[in-house]
Design a protein around this motif. Sequence first.
Motif, PDB file in Angstrom:
ATOM      1  N   LEU A 129       0.998  14.349   7.553  1.00 26.14           N
ATOM      2  CA  LEU A 129       0.954  15.357   6.323  1.00 26.14           C
ATOM      3  C   LEU A 129       2.418  14.246   5.671  1.00 26.14           C
ATOM      4  CD1 LEU A 129       1.490  18.781   6.651  1.00 26.14           C
ATOM      5  CD2 LEU A 129      -0.835  17.643   6.298  1.00 26.14           C
ATOM      6  N   LEU A 130       1.778  14.151   4.025  1.00 23.48           N
ATOM      7  CA  LEU A 130       2.047  12.485   3.528  1.00 23.48           C
ATOM      8  C   LEU A 130       3.142  13.383   2.258  1.00 23.48           C
ATOM      9  CD1 LEU A 130      -0.324  10.200   3.344  1.00 23.48           C
ATOM     10  CD2 LEU A 130       1.110  10.143   5.079  1.00 23.48           C
ATOM     11  N   PRO A 131       4.253  13.048   1.970  1.00 24.22           N
ATOM     12  CA  PRO A 131       4.726  13.500   0.643  1.00 24.22           C
ATOM     13  C   PRO A 131       3.970  12.908  -0.360  1.00 24.22           C
ATOM     14  CG  PRO A 131       6.068  12.367   1.218  1.00 24.22           C
ATOM     15  CD  PRO A 131       4.969  11.875   2.259  1.00 24.22           C
ATOM     16  N   PHE A 135       5.646   7.689  -0.993  1.00 24.03           N
ATOM     17  CA  PHE A 135       5.689   5.660  -0.590  1.00 24.03           C
ATOM     18  C   PHE A 135       4.149   5.254  -0.537  1.00 24.03           C
ATOM     19  CE2 PHE A 135       6.952   1.959   2.106  1.00 24.03           C
ATOM     20  CZ  PHE A 135       6.871   0.892   0.745  1.00 24.03           C
ATOM     21  N   PRO A 136       3.805   4.216  -1.554  1.00 27.04           N
ATOM     22  CA  PRO A 136       2.324   4.426  -1.075  1.00 27.04           C
ATOM     23  C   PRO A 136       1.969   3.361   0.248  1.00 27.04           C
ATOM     24  CG  PRO A 136       2.934   3.929  -3.416  1.00 27.04           C
ATOM     25  CD  PRO A 136       4.260   3.713  -2.592  1.00 27.04           C
ATOM     26  N   LEU A 137       2.495   2.821   0.836  1.00 30.30           N
ATOM     27  CA  LEU A 137       2.711   2.521   2.182  1.00 30.30           C
ATOM     28  C   LEU A 137       2.309   3.498   3.481  1.00 30.30           C
ATOM     29  CD1 LEU A 137       2.925  -0.562   3.675  1.00 30.30           C
ATOM     30  CD2 LEU A 137       5.264   0.549   4.465  1.00 30.30           C
ATOM     31  N   TYR A 138       2.338   4.524   3.313  1.00 27.83           N
ATOM     32  CA  TYR A 138       1.484   5.618   4.542  1.00 27.83           C
ATOM     33  C   TYR A 138       0.738   5.908   4.154  1.00 27.83           C
ATOM     34  CZ  TYR A 138       6.531   7.296   3.499  1.00 27.83           C
ATOM     35  OH  TYR A 138       8.631   7.442   2.899  1.00 27.83           O
ATOM     36  N   GLN A 139      -0.392   5.366   3.225  1.00 29.46           N
ATOM     37  CA  GLN A 139      -1.903   5.747   2.655  1.00 29.46           C
ATOM     38  C   GLN A 139      -2.165   4.386   3.704  1.00 29.46           C
ATOM     39  OE1 GLN A 139      -1.454   7.161  -1.217  1.00 29.46           O
ATOM     40  NE2 GLN A 139      -3.546   6.536  -1.062  1.00 29.46           N
ATOM     41  N   THR A 140      -1.486   3.709   3.124  1.00 25.30           N
ATOM     42  CA  THR A 140      -1.372   1.689   3.362  1.00 25.30           C
ATOM     43  C   THR A 140      -2.559   1.826   5.171  1.00 25.30           C
ATOM     44  OG1 THR A 140      -0.981   1.096   1.495  1.00 25.30           O
ATOM     45  CG2 THR A 140      -1.702  -0.834   3.200  1.00 25.30           C
ATOM     46  N   LEU A 141      -0.959   2.135   5.787  1.00 27.62           N
ATOM     47  CA  LEU A 141      -1.024   2.216   7.102  1.00 27.62           C
ATOM     48  C   LEU A 141      -2.070   3.308   7.882  1.00 27.62           C
ATOM     49  CD1 LEU A 141       3.178   2.458   7.308  1.00 27.62           C
ATOM     50  CD2 LEU A 141       1.851   0.675   7.765  1.00 27.62           C
ATOM     51  N   CYS A 142      -2.612   4.272   6.981  1.00 22.54           N
ATOM     52  CA  CYS A 142      -2.828   5.796   7.627  1.00 22.54           C
ATOM     53  C   CYS A 142      -4.096   5.439   7.320  1.00 22.54           C
ATOM     54  CB  CYS A 142      -2.872   6.996   7.059  1.00 22.54           C
ATOM     55  SG  CYS A 142      -1.126   7.888   7.315  1.00 22.54           S
ATOM     56  N   ASN A 181      10.357  12.175   4.251  1.00 28.10           N
ATOM     57  CA  ASN A 181      11.361  10.748   3.299  1.00 28.10           C
ATOM     58  C   ASN A 181      12.879  10.921   2.498  1.00 28.10           C
ATOM     59  OD1 ASN A 181      10.639   8.572   0.769  1.00 28.10           O
ATOM     60  ND2 ASN A 181      11.895   7.791   2.071  1.00 28.10           N
ATOM     61  N   ASN A 182      13.388  10.673   2.929  1.00 25.40           N
ATOM     62  CA  ASN A 182      15.136  10.970   2.906  1.00 25.40           C
ATOM     63  C   ASN A 182      15.924  10.186   2.760  1.00 25.40           C
ATOM     64  OD1 ASN A 182      16.992  12.817   1.364  1.00 25.40           O
ATOM     65  ND2 ASN A 182      17.462  13.413   3.395  1.00 25.40           N
ATOM     66  N   PRO A 183      17.036   9.958   1.469  1.00 20.20           N
ATOM     67  CA  PRO A 183      16.551  10.028   0.046  1.00 20.20           C
ATOM     68  C   PRO A 183      15.300   8.955  -0.164  1.00 20.20           C
ATOM     69  CG  PRO A 183      18.227   9.455   0.671  1.00 20.20           C
ATOM     70  CD  PRO A 183      18.154   9.410   1.815  1.00 20.20           C
ATOM     71  N   SER A 184      14.608   9.508  -1.463  1.00 19.36           N
ATOM     72  CA  SER A 184      12.598   9.729  -1.306  1.00 19.36           C
ATOM     73  C   SER A 184      13.082   8.124  -2.050  1.00 19.36           C
ATOM     74  CB  SER A 184      12.655  10.945  -2.187  1.00 19.36           C
ATOM     75  OG  SER A 184      11.328  10.234  -3.208  1.00 19.36           O
ATOM     76  N   PHE A 376       2.097   7.077  -7.245  1.00 13.13           N
ATOM     77  CA  PHE A 376       2.838   7.765  -5.975  1.00 13.13           C
ATOM     78  C   PHE A 376       1.941   9.216  -6.106  1.00 13.13           C
ATOM     79  CE2 PHE A 376       5.670   5.030  -8.282  1.00 13.13           C
ATOM     80  CZ  PHE A 376       6.543   3.629  -7.051  1.00 13.13           C
ATOM     81  N   GLY A 377       1.198   8.724  -6.040  1.00 14.08           N
ATOM     82  CA  GLY A 377       0.119  10.052  -5.716  1.00 14.08           C
ATOM     83  C   GLY A 377       0.332  11.511  -7.281  1.00 14.08           C
TER      84      GLY A 377
END
Length: 441
Positions: A129-131, A135-142, A181-184, A376-377
């Motif tokens: 699950l992603l916020p 941060f777009p890198l989460y998508q890149t890594l998955c 992610n905090n702070p966001s 950022f979605g």
Amino acid sequence: MKSERQWDIKVSHYAQNTINPIRQVLENLNASPNPNKKLIPLSIGDPTVFGNLEPNNVIIEAMVESIQSNKFNGYLPSNGIESARKAIAEYSSTNNVQVDPKDVIITSGCSHALEMAINVLAEPGKNILLPRPGFPLYQTLCGGLGIGMKYYNLDAEKNWEIDLDHLEAQIDPSTVAIVYNNPSNPCGSVYSASHIRSFLEICEKHKVPVIADEIYEHLVFPGHKFTPIASLTQEVPILSCRGTTKRFMVPGYRCGWIIIHDKQERFGNPIRKGLNNLTHRIVGANSIVQGALPKILKEIPDEYFQDCISLIHANAKICYSITKRIPGLTPIMPTGAMYIMVGIDTSYFPELSSDLHFVERLMSEESIFVLPGKMFGVNGYIRIVLTVPSELLIEACNRLENFCLRNVILPSNQQQNGQPPTTPAKPLPLPLNLRESVKVD
């Protein structure tokens, strides 16, 4: 004998599906800066771009000492040298959380820490699950690994708190982790301890571990406090990803770390061994920076961090104050990190079909470069970076205002109610006491 094999070179699935949404949009951006106006880039979260946020002298001295010692020129243990891991453990410990050096793994930046955390917990057929926004890198890594991605919403009306009901509804039997992610980034929000506890209750209920992106730790504005997520739970296992990039203003040093928080040993030996196995892929992080870490983490005075925060906070107030008065824009005042999200009501700009179109036209007409919420979605927002010199930010915001007032068409009900005319306001000057004069209501 002649081979019947033909040349047929194919890109790997991993490379083909490793996509950075930011780069993807930038490469297809249909805009060039106005040649008559100096470009002001407010797009990338690199605090070093303008030279107004420099690393503290302690960092420079520590790096020089590390090099001159000739102790850190060779390969080090792939998970990091003991002295650096001990320094990180001491730096990260609080009254509620005591970090042991054995629970620290040094990585090549926080991005690498996130990659390792995702790799050790997920595989094809599982989901994380992603916020959103996130941060777009989460998508890149998955994406490159074929890991499923599901999104939980952050609530703009509550200063980007997690929509806990939506989060819980996204969890399914294949969910192996939640990225938190905090702070966001991009929202600039800082979660309260009570909100974090509510989040953790869901994680504990559904037995889902957390990958905590806490790279902006302590980078919070006055009146707010960074609460490490691991300080609020005895039950939920957490991989906390941090580093020197943001708070220490040295993104190019590529130094990050993972802290394993697992009070009930739910990760167990396989996860710890898996993380150590993953460190072998790069044979360890930068040795010179590791040699300098003990001095960097212990000797930088608090005044340095406070000065950096004061500059970013002042810029946040400037940007909020100006954008709030612009018809069609709704800024959300950040409480930390380095960014502000500004909502765009496209009904005010009928010729601008989306936030991306808004960004393209802003670049073409005013040479201001911000990022669209699409990256950022979320749609209908722009993200503005706050680490630039104040005078440049004011100029950028004034150009943004002029751009909006040239393109705005007030809804008919507002025209009938006597809303102010769409003429550019007088540019905001830069008084000597600017940081005290700009108020947020």
